[in-house]
Each structure stands twice: as structure tokens, then as C-alpha cells.
Enzyme design. Sequence first.
Site, short mmCIF file in Angstrom:
data_model
loop_
_atom_site.label_atom_id
_atom_site.label_comp_id
_atom_site.label_asym_id
_atom_site.label_seq_id
_atom_site.Cartn_x
_atom_site.Cartn_y
_atom_site.Cartn_z
NE ARG A 106 -4.25 -1.78 0.06
CZ ARG A 106 -4.30 -2.54 -0.58
NH1 ARG A 106 -3.16 -3.04 -1.47
NH2 ARG A 106 -5.46 -3.29 -0.42
CD GLU A 127 -3.50 2.64 -5.83
OE1 GLU A 127 -2.26 1.95 -5.54
OE2 GLU A 127 -4.61 2.24 -5.19
CG HIS A 165 -3.60 -1.40 -7.04
ND1 HIS A 165 -3.82 -0.85 -5.65
CD2 HIS A 165 -3.55 -2.74 -6.53
CE1 HIS A 165 -4.08 -1.44 -4.66
NE2 HIS A 165 -3.76 -2.59 -5.03
#
Length: 327
Positions: free
Chosen positions: A238, A266, A285
Amino acid sequence: MNPDMTPDLITPALRERLARSCTLLNREPLRDYDTGDARALLARADILFTGWGAARVDAKALAIAARLRLIAHAGSAVKPAAAPEVWQAGIAVTAAAIANAVPVAEYALAMILLANKRTFPVRERFRTERKLWQPQWLAPGEPGNYGAIVGIVGASRIGRRLLALLKPFDLTVLVCDPYLSDEEARALSVEKVTLTELMARSDVVSLHAPSLPETAGMIGRTQLATMRDGATLINTARGALVDHAALTQELVSGRLDAVLDVTEPEPLPPDSPLFGLPNVVLTPHIAGAAGYETRRMAELLADEIERFVAGKPLLHAVTAEMLARVA
């Protein structure tokens, strides 16, 4: 869950498999529990099969779901899908984190091997200069993948899967994890070290710790400054684990390389300098399960549901005691 996930995650064959052990109240996913039809289905459900984009099962949903006994979650992080009241109500929870760990570990393995070969900076230089140079690939003293030191932060499900994938290679592997015992480290054939030592010694550092309040910003200015010149940071965990202002400064300077599948925020803003740096690989991602890879998660949950219906213990239960250590 998000209906866009359904074609790959829940195939017709999986629906038929589930139908052999359960009554399927609906064959298409619900986005939330707010409509009358959704509330009516929730009131009849013993099991919820949830996934990315699922509405959270909280006290309000539990007030309707009087029969609910199991949440089977097609994802790694269960907290977005289930509130603490779920465990307080004695409802079992299982998640497909171990199945999602497979593609993440594969991605990290690929990037570690490529980083040790300096693949991405060399590619950019080769594309610009369009000629060979001496030495052709690596500068003197660069290890390649023979004897390189790889640091793994977090002996999580993904971290342990990655450790298994790294075994065939001639690498020295360091691990930092406060919950990893010395005995476990020996069994895994890794060297347990502090975070400071790992950052200082590693040619490549790969992050696999959960995103928790105590891990936020754990890779900060001090830790990054400890890394040797030319080392690579890989983040498939993360973005919140890393101080991105400090990381950006190091990357803009060219001192470090990075492979970032996750960032904070993000996505990064369009004007982020990281998009244009030759020493940075940014992916949106994608390390986790995608496309057909999600079927591994769905099949694991089908196994769990069949065990639950048969009165057998779950193999991948997420218990209340685990919540402090998982996302």
C-alpha cells in the site's frame, strides 16, 4: 461487489458449483443493500459472497440480515467489507487473501529479478542512446542476480509466498517482521534483521506489510536515506507505508530506483514527476489478481463455502483476534 468483476470472477461453472451446495438467491451481484429487493435478499441470506466494491456489512445491514452466518470475501482486505460488529455477532468470515497473494508475489519476483539486472534504467538509456556501451549492461560492482541481497519487509501471506518463489535463486534474503520468530526465520532459510539493517544492506527492498496505523509511513526519509545508491524499492503493498514526499525527492535525484504498483495518493496527480523518471516504473495497482487470476480466489471461496455447509472448519477464516494485524 462491483458487477464489472463478475464475468471473470464468477463464471457459469462456479455458479453451478455453488448451486449444488447452496440455494442461490440471486445470480447477479448487488452493489449495496439499500434497495427494497436487496434488503429482502439480505434478510434471507445465510451466506454473503462479497468482492471488490462491496457495500460494508455494518450494524445497519446486520439488523436486516438476521440469518447471516458467513461472509466469504473475494479480496485480501476484509475490513472494508465487514465492520467489527460482524465478528461481535459471531458471524464467520473467510477471505481469499492467500489466493490473491499468488499473483502479487509473482509480480514482485519478476520485478526483483529485473531490478537486479538494472533492466529499467538500462532500457531507458538504450532507447535514448541506441547503441551499446561498455560495460554493456551493468556498472562495475552491480550484483545482477548472483549473490544480490533482497530485503522483504513483512512476512505476510504475500511475503511468505514470495520467499518460497525466491528459494531457487542465488540470493541472500533478509526479512523484517516483528511477528516472525527466529525459529520461523531459520525454517524459511532467511536472515531476520531490523528494518534499519535491511534498508542498509539490501540491493532491492520489497514491501509486503499490511496498511495499519502503526505501519503508516514506516518507510520514511531516514529509512530511504539508509539505502545504498542505486538500490531499488518495490511497493506492491500500500502506498501509505511510504513517505511519498521523501521518496519522490530520492527518485528525482536519481539516487534510488523504484517499482511502484501502489502510491499515496492513488493514482498520483498527473503532474507528478515520477511519471517521467527513467528510474521509476509505475503500474496502476495491477499486481493483485486480475482477469482469469481472480478465478483462483472464487474457487478458494467455493471450497470454503462447501466446507461451511458441510459443517467443517474453514481453512482461511479471519478471526477477531487477527484484525489488529490484517488490513
